[in-house]
Design a protein around this motif. Structure first.
Motif, PDB file in Angstrom:
ATOM      1  N   ASP A   1      31.964  65.050  39.186  1.00 34.11           N
ATOM      2  CA  ASP A   1      30.992  65.232  40.511  1.00 34.11           C
ATOM      3  C   ASP A   1      30.127  64.363  40.357  1.00 34.11           C
ATOM      4  OD1 ASP A   1      28.877  65.215  38.495  1.00 34.11           O
ATOM      5  OD2 ASP A   1      28.700  67.465  38.252  1.00 34.11           O
ATOM      6  N   GLU A   2      29.235  64.127  41.212  1.00 35.54           N
ATOM      7  CA  GLU A   2      28.523  62.922  41.656  1.00 35.54           C
ATOM      8  C   GLU A   2      27.795  62.224  40.542  1.00 35.54           C
ATOM      9  OE1 GLU A   2      28.412  65.996  43.308  1.00 35.54           O
ATOM     10  OE2 GLU A   2      28.599  65.707  45.503  1.00 35.54           O
ATOM     11  N   SER A   3      27.424  63.150  39.473  1.00 33.60           N
ATOM     12  CA  SER A   3      26.808  62.430  38.531  1.00 33.60           C
ATOM     13  C   SER A   3      27.635  61.570  37.511  1.00 33.60           C
ATOM     14  CB  SER A   3      26.124  63.303  37.437  1.00 33.60           C
ATOM     15  OG  SER A   3      27.015  64.355  36.832  1.00 33.60           O
ATOM     16  N   ALA A   4      29.117  61.637  37.736  1.00 30.08           N
ATOM     17  CA  ALA A   4      29.847  60.725  37.043  1.00 30.08           C
ATOM     18  C   ALA A   4      29.731  59.174  37.217  1.00 30.08           C
ATOM     19  CB  ALA A   4      31.167  61.159  37.193  1.00 30.08           C
ATOM     20  N   VAL A   5      30.105  58.629  36.098  1.00 28.65           N
ATOM     21  CA  VAL A   5      30.053  57.030  36.166  1.00 28.65           C
ATOM     22  C   VAL A   5      31.415  56.654  36.676  1.00 28.65           C
ATOM     23  CG1 VAL A   5      29.560  54.912  34.998  1.00 28.65           C
ATOM     24  CG2 VAL A   5      28.178  57.112  34.529  1.00 28.65           C
ATOM     25  N   PRO A   6      31.412  55.774  37.624  1.00 30.70           N
ATOM     26  CA  PRO A   6      32.700  55.234  38.354  1.00 30.70           C
ATOM     27  C   PRO A   6      33.166  54.224  37.049  1.00 30.70           C
ATOM     28  CG  PRO A   6      31.206  55.176  40.002  1.00 30.70           C
ATOM     29  CD  PRO A   6      30.302  55.635  38.902  1.00 30.70           C
ATOM     30  N   ASN A   7      34.649  54.377  37.075  1.00 29.76           N
ATOM     31  CA  ASN A   7      35.417  53.173  36.121  1.00 29.76           C
ATOM     32  C   ASN A   7      36.675  53.239  36.799  1.00 29.76           C
ATOM     33  OD1 ASN A   7      35.773  51.474  33.942  1.00 29.76           O
ATOM     34  ND2 ASN A   7      36.686  53.132  32.760  1.00 29.76           N
ATOM     35  N   PRO A   8      36.533  52.345  37.849  1.00 23.78           N
ATOM     36  CA  PRO A   8      38.046  52.039  38.422  1.00 23.78           C
ATOM     37  C   PRO A   8      38.884  51.420  37.774  1.00 23.78           C
ATOM     38  CG  PRO A   8      36.272  50.773  39.617  1.00 23.78           C
ATOM     39  CD  PRO A   8      35.462  51.342  38.430  1.00 23.78           C
ATOM     40  N   ILE A   9      40.376  52.015  37.718  1.00 22.75           N
ATOM     41  CA  ILE A   9      41.653  51.277  36.942  1.00 22.75           C
ATOM     42  C   ILE A   9      42.380  50.483  37.843  1.00 22.75           C
ATOM     43  CG2 ILE A   9      41.250  53.158  34.972  1.00 22.75           C
ATOM     44  CD1 ILE A   9      43.716  54.391  36.456  1.00 22.75           C
ATOM     45  N   ASN A  10      42.230  50.440  39.204  1.00 17.01           N
ATOM     46  CA  ASN A  10      42.945  49.634  39.969  1.00 17.01           C
ATOM     47  C   ASN A  10      42.006  48.724  40.941  1.00 17.01           C
ATOM     48  OD1 ASN A  10      42.568  51.471  42.013  1.00 17.01           O
ATOM     49  ND2 ASN A  10      44.200  52.660  41.438  1.00 17.01           N
ATOM     50  N   VAL A  11      42.923  47.937  41.695  1.00 17.39           N
ATOM     51  CA  VAL A  11      42.114  47.062  42.687  1.00 17.39           C
ATOM     52  C   VAL A  11      41.453  47.787  43.672  1.00 17.39           C
ATOM     53  CG1 VAL A  11      42.230  45.066  44.241  1.00 17.39           C
ATOM     54  CG2 VAL A  11      43.358  45.008  41.917  1.00 17.39           C
ATOM     55  N   TYR A  12      42.101  48.723  44.209  1.00 17.45           N
ATOM     56  CA  TYR A  12      41.653  49.579  45.399  1.00 17.45           C
ATOM     57  C   TYR A  12      40.524  50.122  44.939  1.00 17.45           C
ATOM     58  CZ  TYR A  12      41.349  53.557  48.599  1.00 17.45           C
ATOM     59  OH  TYR A  12      40.958  54.436  49.680  1.00 17.45           O
ATOM     60  N   GLY A  13      40.358  50.944  43.792  1.00 16.34           N
ATOM     61  CA  GLY A  13      39.213  51.650  43.394  1.00 16.34           C
ATOM     62  C   GLY A  13      38.179  50.465  43.209  1.00 16.34           C
ATOM     63  N   HIS A  14      38.457  49.551  42.599  1.00 18.45           N
ATOM     64  CA  HIS A  14      37.226  48.447  42.360  1.00 18.45           C
ATOM     65  C   HIS A  14      36.635  47.912  43.537  1.00 18.45           C
ATOM     66  CE1 HIS A  14      35.316  45.295  40.487  1.00 18.45           C
ATOM     67  NE2 HIS A  14      35.908  44.162  41.273  1.00 18.45           N
ATOM     68  N   THR A  15      37.557  47.645  44.546  1.00 14.16           N
ATOM     69  CA  THR A  15      36.867  47.104  45.885  1.00 14.16           C
ATOM     70  C   THR A  15      35.976  48.259  46.565  1.00 14.16           C
ATOM     71  OG1 THR A  15      38.887  47.698  47.211  1.00 14.16           O
ATOM     72  CG2 THR A  15      38.925  45.747  46.288  1.00 14.16           C
ATOM     73  N   LYS A  16      36.333  49.280  46.560  1.00 18.43           N
ATOM     74  CA  LYS A  16      35.544  50.339  46.975  1.00 18.43           C
ATOM     75  C   LYS A  16      34.339  50.774  46.246  1.00 18.43           C
ATOM     76  CE  LYS A  16      36.838  53.038  50.072  1.00 18.43           C
ATOM     77  NZ  LYS A  16      36.886  52.563  51.630  1.00 18.43           N
ATOM     78  N   ASN A  17      34.279  50.729  44.942  1.00 13.62           N
ATOM     79  CA  ASN A  17      33.219  51.044  44.241  1.00 13.62           C
ATOM     80  C   ASN A  17      32.163  49.958  44.418  1.00 13.62           C
ATOM     81  OD1 ASN A  17      31.676  52.026  42.087  1.00 13.62           O
ATOM     82  ND2 ASN A  17      32.577  50.692  40.508  1.00 13.62           N
ATOM     83  N   VAL A  18      32.615  48.651  44.645  1.00 17.53           N
ATOM     84  CA  VAL A  18      31.585  47.514  44.659  1.00 17.53           C
ATOM     85  C   VAL A  18      31.193  47.573  46.055  1.00 17.53           C
ATOM     86  CG1 VAL A  18      31.221  45.057  44.783  1.00 17.53           C
ATOM     87  CG2 VAL A  18      32.854  45.840  42.991  1.00 17.53           C
ATOM     88  N   ALA A  19      31.729  48.123  47.017  1.00 12.35           N
ATOM     89  CA  ALA A  19      31.184  48.267  48.564  1.00 12.35           C
ATOM     90  C   ALA A  19      30.207  49.346  48.237  1.00 12.35           C
ATOM     91  CB  ALA A  19      32.318  48.476  49.375  1.00 12.35           C
TER      92      ALA A  19
END
Ligand SMILES: NC(=O)c1ccc[n+]([C@@H]2O[C@H](COP(=O)([O-])OP(=O)(O)OC[C@H]3O[C@@H](n4cnc5c(N)ncnc54)[C@H](OP(=O)(O)O)[C@@H]3O)[C@@H](O)[C@H]2O)c1
Length: 303
Positions: free
Chosen positions: A132-150
């Motif tokens: 849910d919205e309270s979870a802390v992101p922790n991307p494991i691929n480049v796509y997820g990382h680029t979206k998380n920083v954005a």
């Protein structure tokens, strides 16, 4: 349809994309003035949409888009969404997904425009979804990382922002760009067996539902971080089974494997998916109902 909120000037980036196409149509039918951002201008232009050129890799193009569109609200849906391509070319993925979002945000800064940024369940690692919205992101691929920083950039620049994370869209792609569900059915019909993973799970999100939910946010209900996804979380195998049965094929058209056996370049969040603490008023579309409609559209698109 009657509109219960003052019409706005809404700019949609990625208007040629899967979600972008659904959004511009739905926004226009609600009475909003819709500007579509296209990397290549479509010929002919979609009805009721003012098409503008937009290349996220070009600062002048972004400035011209913002200056001409003068939006009350931007829905930033443009992105490099091919997860393996992002992994192969991380610098390019960063330029489109992160720097592109940053340049667009900077060009809009101080204009009073609201930003609705499209993000993904791939910001999570998939160890213990759904998130849910309270979870802390922790991307494991480049796509997820680029979206998380954005996401972080959008939060910092706009006083009035919404981030909509969603998962696995169910829709119909352009003829030269079939969606993953279309590719499954084409393989099932033309080149069986279908090889799908039993250990990759996420929500399947009917685009019609997602577009309506985003419009609810545009019209003023919902700010901040929102998880908006279909209410069924299935493994790829379970989803493929639904497709096989929908098209009257036998269950053994599918070959079940583990994700690791697929040898994909980018790691995926396996036990992923989204839950929400802030359900919107927009009703969910039951997956089986959405799939029946999807099948009709799929068959029409192929005739
Ligand atoms: N698809 C999913 O299952 C899914 C799930 C969760 C979240 N999301 C997010 O939802 C959003 C929409 O996804 P989608 O699947 O609808 O995307 P899509 O079909 O892959 O379309 C991407 C759009 O971005 C545009 N684009 C790419 N590079 C660009 C650039 N340099 N300048 C301007 N426009 C550019 C594309 O333009 P061209 O047509 O010219 O290439 C296209 O309109 C994305 O932000 C994605 O991260 C998607």
């Amino acid at each position: 349809m009657a509109i219960d909120f003052p019409p706005q000037r809404v700019a949609v980036t990625g208007a040629s994309g899967l979600l972008g196409r659904a959004l511009v149509t739905a926004l226009a039918s609600r009475g909003h003035a819709v500007v579509g951002g296209y990397r290549e201008l479509p010929q002919p232009s979609p009805a009721a949409v003012t098409p503008l050129k937009l290349d996220l890799l070009n600062a002048e193009s972004i400035a011209e888009f913002v200056g001409t569109a003068r939006p009350d609200c931007v829905i930033h849906a443009a992105a490099l969404t091919d997860v393996d391509r992002c992994e192969r070319d991380p610098e390019f993925a960063l330029c489109v997904n992160t720097i592109g979002a940053q340049s667009l945000s900077k060009a809009l800064e101080g204009s009073g425009c609201r930003m609705i940024f499209l993000s993904t369940d791939y910001v999570f690692d998939g160890r213990e979804g759904p998130y849910d919205e309270s979870a802390v992101p922790n991307p494991i691929n480049v796509y997820g990382h680029t979206k998380n920083v954005a996401e972080e950039i959008v939060r910092t620049i706009f006083p009035d922002w919404a981030i909509v994370r969603s998962a696995s869209f169910l829709g119909i792609g352009l003829p030269n760009r079939p969606t993953w569900a279309e590719k499954l059915v084409i393989t099932m019909l033309e080149r069986p067996p279908l090889t799908v993973a039993t250990d990759q799970r996420s929500n399947i999100t009917p685009l019609e539902f997602l577009a309506s939910a985003i419009i609810e946010i545009v019209e003023g209900r919902g700010t901040g971080l929102r998880h908006v996804a279909g209410d069924e979380i299935l493994s790829r195998y379970e989803f493929a089974l639904k497709l096989v049965r929908l098209f009257g094929k036998s269950d053994d058209t599918i070959q079940a494997v583990s994700y690791r056996d697929l040898n994909r370049l980018a790691p995926r969040p396996l036990n992923g998916g989204l839950a929400t603490r802030f359900p919107l008023r927009t009703p969910q579309i039951p997956l089986d109902v959405a799939l029946d409609r999807w099948k009709t559209e799929f068959l029409q698109a192929r005739t």
